[in-house]
Design a protein around this motif. Structure first.
Motif, mmCIF file in Angstrom:
data_model
loop_
_atom_site.group_PDB
_atom_site.id
_atom_site.type_symbol
_atom_site.label_atom_id
_atom_site.label_comp_id
_atom_site.label_asym_id
_atom_site.label_seq_id
_atom_site.Cartn_x
_atom_site.Cartn_y
_atom_site.Cartn_z
ATOM 1 N N THR A 113 78.262 -64.411 -1.935
ATOM 2 C CA THR A 113 78.892 -63.974 -3.190
ATOM 3 C C THR A 113 79.717 -62.716 -2.979
ATOM 4 O O THR A 113 80.099 -62.057 -3.933
ATOM 5 N N GLU A 114 79.955 -62.400 -1.696
ATOM 6 C CA GLU A 114 80.794 -61.273 -1.292
ATOM 7 C C GLU A 114 80.189 -59.899 -1.598
ATOM 8 O O GLU A 114 80.902 -58.918 -1.716
ATOM 9 N N ARG A 115 78.875 -59.821 -1.724
ATOM 10 C CA ARG A 115 78.211 -58.517 -1.756
ATOM 11 C C ARG A 115 78.289 -57.957 -0.341
ATOM 12 O O ARG A 115 78.000 -58.665 0.627
ATOM 13 N N ILE A 116 78.710 -56.705 -0.192
ATOM 14 C CA ILE A 116 78.937 -56.126 1.133
ATOM 15 C C ILE A 116 78.118 -54.842 1.299
ATOM 16 O O ILE A 116 78.058 -54.006 0.398
ATOM 17 N N TRP A 117 77.500 -54.738 2.471
ATOM 18 C CA TRP A 117 76.840 -53.507 2.888
ATOM 19 C C TRP A 117 77.431 -53.071 4.218
ATOM 20 O O TRP A 117 77.844 -53.906 5.025
ATOM 21 N N LEU A 118 77.415 -51.780 4.472
ATOM 22 C CA LEU A 118 77.763 -51.235 5.780
ATOM 23 C C LEU A 118 76.521 -50.547 6.312
ATOM 24 O O LEU A 118 76.106 -49.510 5.795
ATOM 25 N N ARG A 155 66.198 -53.384 1.254
ATOM 26 C CA ARG A 155 65.653 -53.011 -0.061
ATOM 27 C C ARG A 155 66.448 -53.671 -1.186
ATOM 28 O O ARG A 155 65.904 -53.998 -2.231
ATOM 29 N N GLU A 156 67.751 -53.833 -0.961
ATOM 30 C CA GLU A 156 68.626 -54.380 -1.998
ATOM 31 C C GLU A 156 68.802 -55.898 -1.911
ATOM 32 O O GLU A 156 69.241 -56.510 -2.876
ATOM 33 N N LEU A 157 68.486 -56.478 -0.779
ATOM 34 C CA LEU A 157 68.648 -57.923 -0.607
ATOM 35 C C LEU A 157 67.455 -58.618 -1.248
ATOM 36 O O LEU A 157 66.360 -58.616 -0.712
ATOM 37 N N ASN A 158 67.666 -59.210 -2.422
ATOM 38 C CA ASN A 158 66.542 -59.766 -3.169
ATOM 39 C C ASN A 158 66.521 -61.286 -3.221
ATOM 40 O O ASN A 158 65.845 -61.865 -4.060
ATOM 41 N N SER A 159 67.278 -61.931 -2.329
ATOM 42 C CA SER A 159 67.218 -63.393 -2.273
ATOM 43 C C SER A 159 67.432 -63.849 -0.832
ATOM 44 O O SER A 159 67.940 -63.106 -0.001
ATOM 45 N N THR A 160 67.020 -65.074 -0.590
ATOM 46 C CA THR A 160 67.201 -65.671 0.730
ATOM 47 C C THR A 160 68.538 -66.397 0.712
ATOM 48 O O THR A 160 68.610 -67.572 0.417
ATOM 49 N N THR A 161 69.565 -65.667 1.010
ATOM 50 C CA THR A 161 70.917 -66.190 0.992
ATOM 51 C C THR A 161 71.510 -66.079 2.388
ATOM 52 O O THR A 161 71.173 -65.156 3.119
ATOM 53 N N PRO A 162 72.372 -66.985 2.776
ATOM 54 C CA PRO A 162 72.996 -66.831 4.097
ATOM 55 C C PRO A 162 73.830 -65.548 4.128
ATOM 56 O O PRO A 162 74.395 -65.133 3.125
ATOM 57 N N LEU A 163 73.881 -64.942 5.287
ATOM 58 C CA LEU A 163 74.647 -63.708 5.473
ATOM 59 C C LEU A 163 75.681 -63.914 6.570
ATOM 60 O O LEU A 163 75.557 -64.813 7.400
ATOM 61 N N ARG A 164 76.681 -63.037 6.567
ATOM 62 C CA ARG A 164 77.651 -62.952 7.663
ATOM 63 C C ARG A 164 77.631 -61.522 8.174
ATOM 64 O O ARG A 164 77.817 -60.573 7.410
ATOM 65 N N LEU A 165 77.388 -61.376 9.459
ATOM 66 C CA LEU A 165 77.471 -60.071 10.089
ATOM 67 C C LEU A 165 78.844 -59.973 10.737
ATOM 68 O O LEU A 165 79.233 -60.862 11.496
#
Length: 158
Positions: A93-98, A121-131
């Protein structure tokens, strides 16, 4: 003969498909002095089909989290990470962290470690990620499937 082959094939299929959910690689390592390390270890492939060892580990002492780090290890000679650069983590969903890079654990260019405490702490679901991995030349994308994210959430919650 066909019946035995079919039974064998079905058994193998059951073992391969059924084992994927049960083969969690979250491990606990007592480190003494009321300290424990929890670790998830996976091997993932980036978009260029290069292999990466991906280790998320959490250190706890006296019941308090001391650190939660992600270590990326690329194949020597193929991956030259840029230091110090943050790791970009993006959800579908395009939520971005650095995630900031931590002080190097080694002087080799194929290893980097990042602080993921705030991200987890902020990731509250099991969603695929892109590093988005900062390598020399062009950053590369490393997809993280949901089952790995679930392991990371398990480690973070311990």
């Amino acid at each position: 003969m066909k019946k035995i082959w079919l039974i064998g094939a079905l058994l193998m299929l059951f073992l391969v498909v059924g084992a994927s959910d049960g083969l969690a690689s979250v491990h606990t390592y007592p480190e003494g002095n009321d300290s424990v390390m929890y670790r998830s270890l996976q091997t993932l492939r980036d978009r260029t089909n290069q292999t990466w060892q991906v280790v998320l580990y959490k250190r706890v002492q006296g019941g308090l989290t001391q650190s939660l780090h992600l270590r990326l290890v690329g194949f020597p000679g193929r991956a030259a990470l840029e230091h110090p650069h943050p790791l970009k983590i993006t959800t579908g969903t395009e939520r971005i962290w650095l995630a900031p890079e931590t002080p190097p654990v080694t002087d080799t260019s194929n290893v980097a470690e990042y602080d993921l405490l705030e991200v987890m702490r902020e990731l509250n679901s099991t969603t695929p990620l892109r590093l988005t991995v900062p390598v020399q030349g062009q950053p590369i994308e490393l997809p993280v499937p949901p089952f790995v994210v679930e392991e990371w959430r398990q480690v973070a919650q311990k």
